[in-house]
Design a protein around this motif. Structure first.
Motif, short mmCIF file in Angstrom:
data_model
loop_
_atom_site.label_atom_id
_atom_site.label_comp_id
_atom_site.label_asym_id
_atom_site.label_seq_id
_atom_site.Cartn_x
_atom_site.Cartn_y
_atom_site.Cartn_z
N GLU A 47 -16.73 21.94 36.63
CA GLU A 47 -16.94 21.10 35.45
C GLU A 47 -17.00 21.93 34.17
OE1 GLU A 47 -19.39 17.27 35.18
OE2 GLU A 47 -20.78 18.77 34.39
N THR A 103 -14.30 21.62 31.16
CA THR A 103 -14.77 21.27 29.81
C THR A 103 -14.40 22.36 28.81
OG1 THR A 103 -16.64 20.05 30.77
CG2 THR A 103 -16.78 20.62 28.43
N TYR A 122 -13.22 13.03 24.69
CA TYR A 122 -14.53 12.67 25.21
C TYR A 122 -14.79 13.48 26.48
CZ TYR A 122 -14.59 8.71 22.01
OH TYR A 122 -14.58 7.94 20.87
N ILE A 123 -16.02 13.94 26.63
CA ILE A 123 -16.39 14.75 27.79
C ILE A 123 -17.63 14.16 28.46
CG2 ILE A 123 -15.35 16.94 27.09
CD1 ILE A 123 -17.89 17.70 25.72
N GLN A 124 -17.71 14.31 29.77
CA GLN A 124 -18.82 13.74 30.54
C GLN A 124 -19.54 14.83 31.34
OE1 GLN A 124 -19.88 10.68 30.23
NE2 GLN A 124 -18.19 10.03 28.90
N ILE A 135 -21.35 15.10 34.01
CA ILE A 135 -21.84 14.44 35.22
C ILE A 135 -22.59 15.42 36.12
CG2 ILE A 135 -21.14 13.17 37.29
CD1 ILE A 135 -18.71 12.18 35.73
N GLU A 162 -26.00 17.03 34.62
CA GLU A 162 -27.21 16.21 34.71
C GLU A 162 -27.72 16.13 36.15
OE1 GLU A 162 -26.83 13.13 30.99
OE2 GLU A 162 -25.72 12.64 32.82
N ALA A 209 -25.96 19.28 28.38
CA ALA A 209 -25.51 17.91 28.61
C ALA A 209 -25.75 17.04 27.37
CB ALA A 209 -26.24 17.32 29.82
N LYS A 239 -22.98 14.92 24.98
CA LYS A 239 -23.11 13.51 24.60
C LYS A 239 -23.11 13.36 23.07
CE LYS A 239 -25.50 11.90 28.74
NZ LYS A 239 -26.72 11.24 29.29
N ASN A 266 -19.60 13.43 21.82
CA ASN A 266 -18.94 12.14 21.98
C ASN A 266 -19.33 11.18 20.86
OD1 ASN A 266 -17.73 13.04 24.33
ND2 ASN A 266 -19.30 12.18 25.67
#
Length: 217
Positions: free
Chosen positions: A78, A82, A107-109, A111, A114, A134, A138, A141
């Motif tokens: 991840e 990213t 946009y990035i998440q 996941i 977290e 994290a 957010k 975004n």
């Protein structure tokens, strides 16, 4: 700790049995047999409990080690992905009123970040840094969405529009750079290497081939 308790328990049982043997040496044979059976049963049960606890703790520790390795592998994927997404090569130019604004719109998440922070498999410092990174993602975004809203709702005739867009772009870019720095710092803390390109398996089909194999299973 378990070994120490086991050793102490065995010594206590032996000493206690010896003391009883000397004290009750005059007991009838059937009572002495009963006492010997009682002591043997007590020792057997105690040893069984200690061995059971030891095996359970070993199993738990082994599971945690395996889970941590899994999270490290997922975090490496991840964070690398990213990092590639947020590279300068992905920027686009926004042209408004003869002004050009280079900015990365994506946009990035976070996941895995977290989930890893909530897993309890990492120490407090690493968990806090995972959550902090994290939150930065957010925030990126939200800032990207804010920039797009300004562009969509702004009027070309508005003299303040260039300043609004410029400020929004600066916020997006500043957060982007902060995330990249955070990713590099996180990689050092976790002792993982960030990959600069998408890994391809031996058959040259990359991730899609891996998914296909898993589905066939």
């Amino acid at each position: 700790m378990i070994k120490v308790v086991l050793t102490i328990t065995i010594i206590v049982v032996i000493v206690y049995s010896y003391a009883i043997a000397n004290y009750f040496n005059c007991l009838p044979q059937h009572l002495w047999n009963w006492l010997s059976s009682l002591i043997a049963t007590f020792v057997s049960v105690l040893l069984a409990v200690i061995v059971g606890i030891t095996l359970f703790n070993y199993s738990q520790d082994k599971t945690k080690i395996n889970d941590r390795k899994t999270y490290l592998s997922l975090l490496q994927s991840e964070l690398s992905d990213t990092n590639r997404i947020l590279s300068d090569s992905g920027k686009m130019n926004i042209n408004i009123n003869n002004n050009t604004y280079p900015v990365l719109v994506t946009y990035i998440q976070p996941i895995v970040l977290e989930d890893a922070a909530r897993s309890g498999l990492f120490n407090e410092v690493i968990s806090e840094n995972l959550l902090h990174l994290a939150r930065k993602m957010k925030m990126f975004n939200l800032m990207t969405n804010f920039l797009l809203n300004i562009i969509a709702s702004g009027r070309a005739s508005d003299p303040n529009l260039p300043n609004h867009i410029s400020n929004a772009v600066q916020n997006v870019e500043g957060t982007r750079k902060g995330i990249i720095e955070g990713i590099e710092h996180m990689a050092k803390q976790l002792k993982i290497n960030l990959s600069s390109s998408i890994n391809v398996d031996k058959e040259g089909q990359g991730v899609s081939n891996m998914i296909k194999k898993n589905n066939e299973k």
